[in-house]
Design an enzyme around this catalytic site. Sequence first.
Site, PDB file in Angstrom:
ATOM      1  N   ASP A   7       0.854  -1.185   0.000  1.00  0.00           N
ATOM      2  CA  ASP A   7       0.000   0.000   0.000  1.00  0.00           C
ATOM      3  C   ASP A   7       0.892   1.238   0.000  1.00  0.00           C
ATOM      4  O   ASP A   7       2.049   1.194   0.447  1.00  0.00           O
ATOM      5  CB  ASP A   7      -0.918   0.020   1.224  1.00  0.00           C
ATOM      6  N   GLU A   9       0.837   5.792   0.401  1.00  0.00           N
ATOM      7  CA  GLU A   9       0.156   7.068   0.622  1.00  0.00           C
ATOM      8  C   GLU A   9       0.845   8.089  -0.270  1.00  0.00           C
ATOM      9  O   GLU A   9       2.043   7.975  -0.567  1.00  0.00           O
ATOM     10  CB  GLU A   9       0.215   7.488   2.088  1.00  0.00           C
ATOM     11  N   GLU A  52      -6.601  17.792   1.298  1.00  0.00           N
ATOM     12  CA  GLU A  52      -7.505  16.643   1.328  1.00  0.00           C
ATOM     13  C   GLU A  52      -6.757  15.353   1.625  1.00  0.00           C
ATOM     14  O   GLU A  52      -7.260  14.465   2.325  1.00  0.00           O
ATOM     15  CB  GLU A  52      -8.241  16.508  -0.008  1.00  0.00           C
ATOM     16  N   HIS A  57      -4.569  10.775   5.485  1.00  0.00           N
ATOM     17  CA  HIS A  57      -3.470  10.007   6.092  1.00  0.00           C
ATOM     18  C   HIS A  57      -2.738  10.728   7.216  1.00  0.00           C
ATOM     19  O   HIS A  57      -1.962  10.112   7.957  1.00  0.00           O
ATOM     20  CB  HIS A  57      -2.462   9.550   5.032  1.00  0.00           C
ATOM     21  N   HIS A 152      -5.603   6.570   7.409  1.00  0.00           N
ATOM     22  CA  HIS A 152      -4.938   5.659   6.490  1.00  0.00           C
ATOM     23  C   HIS A 152      -3.444   5.671   6.787  1.00  0.00           C
ATOM     24  O   HIS A 152      -2.855   6.711   7.067  1.00  0.00           O
ATOM     25  CB  HIS A 152      -5.161   6.104   5.037  1.00  0.00           C
ATOM     26  N   ASP A 157      -2.474  -0.470   6.585  1.00  0.00           N
ATOM     27  CA  ASP A 157      -3.415  -0.907   5.552  1.00  0.00           C
ATOM     28  C   ASP A 157      -2.920  -2.177   4.865  1.00  0.00           C
ATOM     29  O   ASP A 157      -3.718  -3.044   4.492  1.00  0.00           O
ATOM     30  CB  ASP A 157      -3.624   0.207   4.528  1.00  0.00           C
TER      31      ASP A 157
END
Length: 240
Positions: A7, A9, A52, A57, A152, A157
């Site tokens: 995963d 970010e 945003e 995160h 997140h 994750d």
Amino acid sequence: MRQIVLDTETTGLDWRNGDRVIEIGCVELMNRSLTGRHYHVFINPGRGIDAEAVAVHGITEEFLADKPKFGEIAVGFEDFVRDAELIIHNASFDVGFLDYELDLLGRSKLGQLCAGVIDTLRMAKEQNPGKKASLDALCDRYEIDNAHRTLHGALLDAELLAEVYLAMTRGQESLIMALEDEDARGDADVAGGLIERRPQKVLRASETELAAHHDVLAGIAKANKGLCLWLPPEQESTAA
């Protein structure tokens, strides 16, 4: 079978607009079991982070100021994922970003580096059409505790996704084991000479049955002007 659940970010939603990777989290599966090995790194993107994205995160520019650039972690990342099958939720997003980062450095993309990619988002939609397929929704469906997931995070994750993937594919595991057992039994039988075949009873046609069969073929040949694939040439002419 080595698989890496991955995963990321990012600074925003689209690498085509110059957004960059700021966190990578990976956990390793070997033969469908977590090995305890993981890869986790924060990355300085050298640019701002969308508000945003920060809300999702919680990673800020200040936090990343002293973190390495992607070029500094590229070799370590490649070494961890090389030749493995990647498991990613919404794979096109993460693969797009990582390929962009690797391409900026003139390095091989994931398609050349890894053995393949499984998209668990697509898998979830195929298994349960019309139902929610977010990671949180899948955790609820498979009763995986994600209460500690307030924001997140790439490593968290990836860990949750590993559990989700194993739950989604649990039936495949039993099928693989069954096939392996059958193969093992077959090899043992051949190697040890243990296969015993019963004698097969051969039933031959009687004279009456052979005559009836010939009459049917003769009728076919007559209807096709003497042509019948099942009659010898000399009998075809007689049937005509």
